[in-house]
Design an enzyme around this catalytic site. Sequence first.
Site, PDB file in Angstrom:
ATOM      1  N   GLY A  46      -3.699 -73.391 -65.758  1.00 24.77           N
ATOM      2  CA  GLY A  46      -4.926 -72.978 -66.415  1.00 24.77           C
ATOM      3  C   GLY A  46      -4.794 -73.187 -67.912  1.00 24.77           C
ATOM      4  O   GLY A  46      -3.679 -73.253 -68.448  1.00 24.77           O
ATOM      5  N   GLN A  51      -6.673 -71.505 -76.540  1.00 21.85           N
ATOM      6  CA  GLN A  51      -5.292 -71.988 -76.579  1.00 21.85           C
ATOM      7  C   GLN A  51      -5.177 -73.341 -77.275  1.00 21.85           C
ATOM      8  O   GLN A  51      -4.084 -73.709 -77.709  1.00 21.85           O
ATOM      9  CB  GLN A  51      -4.724 -72.084 -75.168  1.00 21.85           C
ATOM     10  CG  GLN A  51      -4.500 -70.722 -74.535  1.00 21.85           C
ATOM     11  CD  GLN A  51      -3.914 -70.872 -73.159  1.00 21.85           C
ATOM     12  OE1 GLN A  51      -4.638 -71.054 -72.188  1.00 21.85           O
ATOM     13  NE2 GLN A  51      -2.599 -70.808 -73.082  1.00 21.85           N
ATOM     14  N   CYS A  99       2.947 -68.446 -69.644  1.00 19.15           N
ATOM     15  CA  CYS A  99       1.769 -68.787 -70.433  1.00 19.15           C
ATOM     16  C   CYS A  99       2.111 -69.950 -71.357  1.00 19.15           C
ATOM     17  O   CYS A  99       3.174 -69.964 -71.985  1.00 19.15           O
ATOM     18  CB  CYS A  99       1.334 -67.582 -71.257  1.00 19.15           C
ATOM     19  SG  CYS A  99      -0.131 -67.872 -72.272  1.00 19.15           S
ATOM     20  N   LEU A 100       1.214 -70.908 -71.448  1.00 17.05           N
ATOM     21  CA  LEU A 100       1.418 -72.048 -72.332  1.00 17.05           C
ATOM     22  C   LEU A 100       1.411 -71.640 -73.804  1.00 17.05           C
ATOM     23  O   LEU A 100       1.898 -72.379 -74.651  1.00 17.05           O
ATOM     24  CB  LEU A 100       0.359 -73.123 -72.066  1.00 17.05           C
ATOM     25  CG  LEU A 100       0.397 -73.739 -70.671  1.00 17.05           C
ATOM     26  CD1 LEU A 100      -0.775 -74.709 -70.479  1.00 17.05           C
ATOM     27  CD2 LEU A 100       1.719 -74.425 -70.403  1.00 17.05           C
ATOM     28  N   HIS A 141      -5.706 -64.247 -65.837  1.00 16.28           N
ATOM     29  CA  HIS A 141      -4.913 -64.699 -66.980  1.00 16.28           C
ATOM     30  C   HIS A 141      -5.797 -65.487 -67.960  1.00 16.28           C
ATOM     31  O   HIS A 141      -5.801 -65.213 -69.167  1.00 16.28           O
ATOM     32  CB  HIS A 141      -3.751 -65.556 -66.478  1.00 16.28           C
ATOM     33  CG  HIS A 141      -2.847 -66.050 -67.551  1.00 16.28           C
ATOM     34  ND1 HIS A 141      -1.557 -65.578 -67.705  1.00 16.28           N
ATOM     35  CD2 HIS A 141      -3.029 -66.983 -68.524  1.00 16.28           C
ATOM     36  CE1 HIS A 141      -0.997 -66.191 -68.730  1.00 16.28           C
ATOM     37  NE2 HIS A 141      -1.862 -67.057 -69.243  1.00 16.28           N
ATOM     38  N   GLU A 142      -6.543 -66.457 -67.431  1.00 20.07           N
ATOM     39  CA  GLU A 142      -7.377 -67.288 -68.314  1.00 20.07           C
ATOM     40  C   GLU A 142      -8.530 -66.493 -68.908  1.00 20.07           C
ATOM     41  O   GLU A 142      -8.876 -66.669 -70.080  1.00 20.07           O
ATOM     42  CB  GLU A 142      -7.879 -68.528 -67.567  1.00 20.07           C
ATOM     43  CG  GLU A 142      -6.773 -69.445 -67.082  1.00 20.07           C
ATOM     44  CD  GLU A 142      -5.725 -69.799 -68.126  1.00 20.07           C
ATOM     45  OE1 GLU A 142      -6.072 -69.975 -69.310  1.00 20.07           O
ATOM     46  OE2 GLU A 142      -4.545 -69.909 -67.745  1.00 20.07           O
ATOM     47  N   HIS A 145      -7.528 -64.625 -71.966  1.00 25.61           N
ATOM     48  CA  HIS A 145      -7.493 -65.447 -73.186  1.00 25.61           C
ATOM     49  C   HIS A 145      -8.839 -65.431 -73.903  1.00 25.61           C
ATOM     50  O   HIS A 145      -8.890 -65.455 -75.136  1.00 25.61           O
ATOM     51  CB  HIS A 145      -7.124 -66.894 -72.860  1.00 25.61           C
ATOM     52  CG  HIS A 145      -5.662 -67.130 -72.705  1.00 25.61           C
ATOM     53  ND1 HIS A 145      -4.757 -66.934 -73.730  1.00 25.61           N
ATOM     54  CD2 HIS A 145      -4.936 -67.570 -71.647  1.00 25.61           C
ATOM     55  CE1 HIS A 145      -3.541 -67.231 -73.313  1.00 25.61           C
ATOM     56  NE2 HIS A 145      -3.614 -67.619 -72.047  1.00 25.61           N
TER      57      HIS A 145
END
Length: 188
Positions: A46, A51, A99-100, A141-142, A145
């Site tokens: 994702g 991000q 997480c990226l 999670h997304e 953000h």
Amino acid sequence: MAVLPIRIMGDPVLHSPASPVEEITDDIRTLVADMFETMDTAPGVGLAAPQVGVPLRIYTYAYVDDDDRPWRGVIINPELWMTPLEPGEPDEDLESEGCLSFPGERFALRRSERVRVTGTDLDGAPVDIAVDGWRARIMQHEYDHLDGVLYIDRLSDGDWKTVQKIARKRGWGRPGASWMPGVDDLEG
């Protein structure tokens, strides 16, 4: 399409609520194509627009289940509903996520087992997704953000202290920190 730099914890765009998308323009379509390219190159399951430094309510997702069935899409201006969390501590093996925007690390986090997400797709058509398991985890999670929340913000005190040590050691936690998928090796 282009691979975009991914912001790392501490960048203000990651810690502020994103704005709704008012109109799906060619710029939005290009952004989404670049987000898919970036997510795939990273690789990730994702990626939210904040991000990559864009404070808009958009995220992409991609997941292949145990039967090798791909699940991939984009949601613009999502709304999220979830079932209540089961009480207890997260299982380190089954509930760890990464997480990226905090690359190379994984921590256990309890998430809701089932969610429903509504919004629109890139053509402006309605999206209504009800999922469970890892797909539900990805959606939560997304979505976080888009509200300026990183999964590390939800960790226990002990894990939060570990996160802070890692961030200091790597020079993260400051505005402008980013990494480039396919170029930078941040896996540990």
